[in-house]
Write a protein that holds these residues in place. Structure first.
Motif, PDB file in Angstrom:
ATOM      1  N   VAL A 112       0.825  -1.209   0.000  1.00 28.93           N
ATOM      2  CA  VAL A 112       0.000   0.000   0.000  1.00 28.93           C
ATOM      3  C   VAL A 112       0.856   1.254   0.000  1.00 28.93           C
ATOM      4  O   VAL A 112       0.424   2.325  -0.449  1.00 28.93           O
ATOM      5  N   CYS A 113       2.081   1.127   0.493  1.00 29.42           N
ATOM      6  CA  CYS A 113       2.936   2.304   0.681  1.00 29.42           C
ATOM      7  C   CYS A 113       3.291   2.985  -0.635  1.00 29.42           C
ATOM      8  O   CYS A 113       3.344   4.218  -0.702  1.00 29.42           O
ATOM      9  N   LEU A 114       3.552   2.203  -1.667  1.00 29.92           N
ATOM     10  CA  LEU A 114       3.931   2.791  -2.943  1.00 29.92           C
ATOM     11  C   LEU A 114       2.816   3.656  -3.522  1.00 29.92           C
ATOM     12  O   LEU A 114       3.059   4.803  -3.898  1.00 29.92           O
ATOM     13  N   PRO A 115       1.562   3.164  -3.597  1.00 30.82           N
ATOM     14  CA  PRO A 115       0.507   4.043  -4.116  1.00 30.82           C
ATOM     15  C   PRO A 115       0.213   5.214  -3.199  1.00 30.82           C
ATOM     16  O   PRO A 115      -0.098   6.308  -3.665  1.00 30.82           O
ATOM     17  N   ALA A 116       0.289   4.977  -1.889  1.00 31.11           N
ATOM     18  CA  ALA A 116       0.069   6.087  -0.965  1.00 31.11           C
ATOM     19  C   ALA A 116       1.110   7.171  -1.180  1.00 31.11           C
ATOM     20  O   ALA A 116       0.799   8.373  -1.206  1.00 31.11           O
ATOM     21  N   ALA A 117       2.357   6.745  -1.354  1.00 35.31           N
ATOM     22  CA  ALA A 117       3.428   7.702  -1.622  1.00 35.31           C
ATOM     23  C   ALA A 117       3.240   8.365  -2.979  1.00 35.31           C
ATOM     24  O   ALA A 117       3.544   9.547  -3.154  1.00 35.31           O
ATOM     25  N   SER A 118       2.735   7.617  -3.965  1.00 39.02           N
ATOM     26  CA  SER A 118       2.493   8.187  -5.287  1.00 39.02           C
ATOM     27  C   SER A 118       1.454   9.302  -5.218  1.00 39.02           C
ATOM     28  O   SER A 118       1.632  10.374  -5.810  1.00 39.02           O
ATOM     29  N   VAL A 119       0.368   9.040  -4.517  1.00 38.61           N
ATOM     30  CA  VAL A 119      -0.672  10.057  -4.367  1.00 38.61           C
ATOM     31  C   VAL A 119      -0.124  11.270  -3.618  1.00 38.61           C
ATOM     32  O   VAL A 119      -0.329  12.423  -4.021  1.00 38.61           O
ATOM     33  N   ALA A 120       0.578  10.999  -2.509  1.00 39.81           N
ATOM     34  CA  ALA A 120       1.128  12.106  -1.725  1.00 39.81           C
ATOM     35  C   ALA A 120       2.122  12.921  -2.547  1.00 39.81           C
ATOM     36  O   ALA A 120       2.129  14.158  -2.497  1.00 39.81           O
TER      37      ALA A 120
END
Length: 424
Positions: free
Chosen positions: A165-173
């Motif tokens: 989940v961290c990669l997409p969360a970081a992408s959005v952020a």
């Protein structure tokens, strides 16, 4: 033994086999740190680096200059990740094995990013990105080693899914922060640095890091150094096939993220002022799907005791996403492809990391071995920028052809996982 959740110690010093499960607090702070490290990479990679290059040289010359910057940086990443992984495995510092490299990587990565932000020429951009790649890969090597260091086998699918989940969360952020602070180059690059750096620092200060007894540190030699970049594929065929699968999957991802800004500008005719917002919306949609799918896929792989079929299915779905983007004739089609890519990439990243940790060679060099695996994550970002101008040149600047090639790479990633025998 894992510390109670209310205690300040976050993890056991013992190996994970037979250890108590890690706490929710540990998983949460580990995930936030992992997302912070990704944010440091993705802020420049998804939007701001391409726009910086475009501002300096113009749209016609931007693809080849971006290829130079990202290609050279990725070569350094390939060397840096396993090398720092090897150094991390040998570190006997009082701060622990992983913490010193996380702190040094964070500091150097921020310095490199600021160099890019203030760069007056492509040459300085190249220097800054190379500096960022070297140090951020030191951070990544240490962060990844936390999983085999502290997480028991029975929880690896769960934790791997949360990390997915961290990669997409970081992408959005990253895309949100870039568009929110795009008034100057400095603020556009600095905002993701500050947020990502804070998340990494919090976990680093709370981590009850492993410490290596100096008596157990292997002797340093040229053979040891060269071994930092190699795992024998004959002795470890499962690891080799997992490496090949991840390489092909990340190659597809590298084509997408490196050239999506130019695809929007050239293929779909998006105005440059709208590109950061368009990428933000697409990344948000992709990530919403991924955030739901990733932990579910990781937990499912734990319960079923099966990883391979989920990894293969995920890569196949990602291939469909690349074809959808390749054939899109409007922003709506692009968004549909990004949503499908969230499903495939979420499944893949959730389960693949757990699969890889399951088939690691039985040595005491987990950070080095994971560093070798991370070559499969860095090498595509060197090859994709080198191959993309050739593909575009041969196809009369067709981004449709470029993303069809990306779809073929993802399909190959699905096929490559089938020979793995060490896990179901």
């Amino acid at each position: 033994m894992d510390a109670p959740e209310h205690a300040t110690a976050l993890s056991p010093r013992s190996t994970p086999d037979g250890a108590a499960p890690v706490s929710r607090q540990f998983i949460s702070l580990y995930a936030l740190s992992y997302a912070g490290g990704a944010l440091l990479f993705l802020g420049p990679l998804l939007v701001s680096l391409a726009l910086k290059v475009n501002d300096l040289v113009g749209l016609e010359d931007a693809p080849k200059n971006l290829a130079l910057v990202t290609g050279v940086g990725s070569v350094l990443a390939m060397v840096s990740n396993p090398l720092f992984g090897r150094l991390s495995d040998r570190t006997t510092a009082r701060l622990g094995m992983r913490r010193p490299w996380m702190l040094a990587g964070l500091a150097g990565g921020v310095l490199g990013t600021l160099t890019i932000a203030l760069a007056p020429t492509i040459g300085v951009v190249l220097v800054g990105w190379c500096l960022a790649q070297v140090f951020l890969n030191a951070l990544l090597a240490a962060q990844t080693a936390i999983l085999p260091d502290h997480v028991p086998v029975a929880q690896r699918g769960l934790v791997s899914g949360v990390l997915g989940v961290c990669l997409p969360a970081a992408s959005v952020a990253a895309t949100y922060l870039v568009q929110a602070f795009d008034r100057t180059d400095l603020t556009m690059f600095l905002a993701p640095c500050l947020v990502g750096g804070l998340l990494v620092a919090v976990f680093t200060t709370r981590l009850n890091d492993r410490r290596l007894d100096p008596a157990h540190r292997p002797a340093w030699s040229l053979r040891e150094l060269l071994g930092s970049f190699y795992v024998n594929p004959r002795a470890n065929p499962d690891f080799a096939w997992a490496f090949a699968s991840r390489f092909m999957m990340v190659m597809a991802y590298a084509f997408l993220v490196t050239y999506q800004a130019y695809d929007l500008l050239d293929h779909l005719g998006t105005d440059q002022r709208d590109v950061p917002h368009q990428i933000y919306v697409a990344t948000l949609l992709q990530s919403a799907v991924l955030v739901v799918v990733s932990p579910l896929a990781g937990r499912l792989s734990d319960r079923l005791g099966r990883r391979k079929v989920l990894v293969a299915a995920a890569a196949g779905i990602y291939a469909v996403a690349m074809v959808t983007i390749a054939t899109a004739s409007s922003p709506a089609g692009y968004l549909a492809g990004m949503a499908i890519s969230g499903l495939g990439f979420g499944m893949y990243m959730a389960v693949d990391l757990a699969l890889v940790v399951d088939v690691l060679p039985p040595t005491r060099s987990s950070a080095k071995d994971l560093g070798v695996l991370n070559i499969a994550g860095a090498l595509p970002f060197a090859l994709a920028p080198a191959l993309a101008p050739v593909i575009l040149g041969l196809t009369h600047h067709s981004y449709t052809a470029l993303y069809l090639v990306a779809g073929g790479c993802a399909a190959a990633g699905a096929v490559a996982i089938s020979p793995v025998r060490g896990t179901r």
